[in-house]
Design an enzyme around this catalytic site. Structure first.
Site, PDB file in Angstrom:
ATOM      1  N   LYS A  35     -46.583 -60.864  -1.376  1.00 15.08           N
ATOM      2  CA  LYS A  35     -47.407 -61.852  -1.470  1.00 15.08           C
ATOM      3  C   LYS A  35     -48.770 -60.932  -0.790  1.00 15.08           C
ATOM      4  CE  LYS A  35     -46.332 -64.031   2.887  1.00 15.08           C
ATOM      5  NZ  LYS A  35     -45.681 -65.274   3.498  1.00 15.08           N
ATOM      6  N   ARG A 130     -44.760 -77.585   8.129  1.00 13.19           N
ATOM      7  CA  ARG A 130     -45.992 -77.069   7.406  1.00 13.19           C
ATOM      8  C   ARG A 130     -45.869 -77.460   5.992  1.00 13.19           C
ATOM      9  NH1 ARG A 130     -46.889 -70.470   6.775  1.00 13.19           N
ATOM     10  NH2 ARG A 130     -44.871 -70.734   5.866  1.00 13.19           N
ATOM     11  N   TYR A 254     -73.269 -50.941  19.986  1.00 16.11           N
ATOM     12  CA  TYR A 254     -73.960 -52.132  19.967  1.00 16.11           C
ATOM     13  C   TYR A 254     -73.827 -52.722  21.446  1.00 16.11           C
ATOM     14  CZ  TYR A 254     -74.827 -52.045  14.758  1.00 16.11           C
ATOM     15  OH  TYR A 254     -75.231 -51.730  13.801  1.00 16.11           O
ATOM     16  N   MET A 302     -69.124 -51.640  11.832  1.00 17.65           N
ATOM     17  CA  MET A 302     -68.686 -51.882  10.469  1.00 17.65           C
ATOM     18  C   MET A 302     -68.161 -50.793   9.673  1.00 17.65           C
ATOM     19  SD  MET A 302     -70.979 -53.317   6.989  1.00 17.65           S
ATOM     20  CE  MET A 302     -71.403 -54.950   7.937  1.00 17.65           C
TER      21      MET A 302
HETATM   22  C1  LIG Z   1     -44.324 -64.788   4.121  1.00 30.87           C
HETATM   23  C2  LIG Z   1     -43.369 -65.343   3.710  1.00 30.87           C
HETATM   24  C3  LIG Z   1     -41.962 -64.752   4.249  1.00 30.87           C
HETATM   25  C4  LIG Z   1     -41.945 -63.277   4.779  1.00 30.87           C
HETATM   26  O1  LIG Z   1     -42.006 -63.210   5.944  1.00 30.87           O
HETATM   27  P1  LIG Z   1     -42.190 -62.013   6.891  1.00 30.87           P
HETATM   28  O2  LIG Z   1     -42.378 -62.517   8.517  1.00 30.87           O
HETATM   29  O3  LIG Z   1     -43.012 -60.982   6.624  1.00 30.87           O
HETATM   30  O4  LIG Z   1     -40.747 -61.359   6.987  1.00 30.87           O
HETATM   31  C5  LIG Z   1     -40.821 -65.333   4.119  1.00 30.87           C
HETATM   32  N1  LIG Z   1     -40.969 -66.654   3.608  1.00 30.87           N
HETATM   33  C6  LIG Z   1     -41.811 -67.359   3.161  1.00 30.87           C
HETATM   34  C7  LIG Z   1     -41.913 -68.607   2.791  1.00 30.87           C
HETATM   35  C8  LIG Z   1     -43.097 -66.655   3.497  1.00 30.87           C
HETATM   36  O5  LIG Z   1     -43.890 -67.475   3.412  1.00 30.87           O
END
Ligand SMILES: *Cc1c(COP(=O)(O)O)cnc(C)c1O
Length: 358
Positions: A35, A130, A254, A302
């Site tokens: 993802k 969640r 800055y 930046m």
């Molecule tokens: C992002 C995610 C993972 C992977 O988690 P990591 O900590 O990067 O291994 C696994 N399961 C779900 C549901 C996630 O959202």
């Protein structure tokens, strides 16, 4: 023209890390989590390099569609599932597995006739609060799902909230809740993220879902990928574009937040938060200039960061800089910026030139 900032993506390290997952969770199938543009590494290139994974997981439908349109034929699970009929139809059309975590999604499955049945993961809220259906509703949800014609294979999933903390007792509690909620159901299960895989063997079950560890990074609060036998996949490089000498008391950058304690040489690296280097990295955070650990000073801008060249007064414009990589763990940069490596990797921007190496 040499790009100012390059992200080198080591595809061999990626396959090494997948092999590491298989070795550690040797009885589990692997759903590689790609993802968010594969944690900033480039989703399509990573998917091709990890073609040996048993499945992929993405968060959103459009990520999965992008994979299909690029010709990726692996099983793909969409962790957020669908939230309307149009999206649900795409799951059938593109042959995607849906994570069902809300009763309203079960309603959508009941109401919609699909061109072909889809595979479903029923996600249970075992304590993270969640996403997921309440544990006590699992038998009823399961019964309904089993009767729906649009559903083919059904599986069970949950997600761990605190597996990155080896001292937390929440992981065992979640495991107990999950086991109780699913007692008597015959189906494949998936529980473990990277921290579960590395720290909690009792969570491995039928499918593991590694994300961050595939990219060579430790999921633990104070861990290092190398200590887990992982190889860092991304390194971020740039170079010096200015070297100047300033006097004791001169303010740098800055807000004039940093002053020279003595007459000294200061280098400017062409890399800043516009490239994804964290703006909150504190003075003293190390970058490698000519392979030598060199503290940054002042505020991250930046386009640039300033570095203290007192240890290498001979450094010149054009000299190579490594922001993170094998010799400068991204975990350390994250700690210096009070964030996590996940965020750093996801934040590398479009301006950075990606190079894929095998
Ligand atoms: C992002 C995610 C993972 C992977 O988690 P990591 O900590 O990067 O291994 C696994 N399961 C779900 C549901 C996630 O959202």
């Amino acid at each position: 023209m040499i790009p100012a900032v390059e992200a080198h993506i080591n595809l061999t390290a990626l396959t090494h890390n997948l092999a590491r997952v298989r070795k550690i969770a040797s009885n589990s199938k692997v759903m590689a989590v790609i993802k968010a543009n594969a944690y900033g590494h480039g989703m399509l290139q990573v998917a091709k390099a990890l073609a040996a994974a048993d499945a992929f997981a993405v968060a959103r439908l459009h990520e999965a569609v992008q994979l299909r349109q690029a010709g990726i034929n692996n099983e793909i699970a969409v962790l957020e599932g669908f939230s309307n009929s149009a999206e649900l139809k795409d799951f059938a059309h593109y042959d995607l597995q849906a994570v069902v975590h809300q009763p309203s999604q079960i309603e959508l499955l009941r109401r919609n006739q699909l061109e072909k049945p889809i595979q479903v993961w029923l996600k249970i809220d075992s304590g993270m609060h969640r996403m997921g259906v309440a544990p006590e509703t699992v038998p009823a949800c399961w019964k309904v799902l089993q009767k729906i014609e649009s559903v083919s294979t059904l599986r069970l999933m949950t997600h761990l909230a605190s597996a990155d903390d080896r001292c937390s007792d929440q992981t065992q509690q979640q495991l107990d809740v999950f086991k109780r909620a699913t007692a008597g159901i015959q189906a494949e299960t998936s529980i473990a993220n990277s921290a579960g895989i590395l720290g909690w063997p009792q969570t491995h079950s039928d499918w593991v879902r590694p994300g961050i560890m595939l990219y060579g990074v430790s999921p633990f609060l104070d861990g290092w990928g190398v200590d887990e036998g992982l190889e860092l996949v991304m390194s971020l490089t740039s170079r010096l574009i200015a070297v100047s000498h300033f006097k004791q008391g001169d303010a740098i950058g800055y807000g004039a937040s940093w002053r020279c304690p003595e007459n000294m040489p200061i280098g400017v690296v062409s890399c800043g938060y516009g490239d994804g280097y964290p703006r909150h990295a504190v003075p003293g955070t190390l970058v490698m200039v000519n392979g030598i650990p060199t503290p940054l000073l002042g505020r991250v801008s930046m386009d640039t960061i300033c570095v203290d060249l007192r240890q290498q007064p001979d450094a010149e414009v054009g000299d190579p800089v490594l922001l993170w990589g094998e010799s400068m763990p991204v975990e350390e940069i994250a700690q210096s910026a009070t964030t996590i490596p996940y965020e750093i990797l996801c934040s590398v921007t479009q301006r950075v030139q990606f190079q894929y190496i095998t």
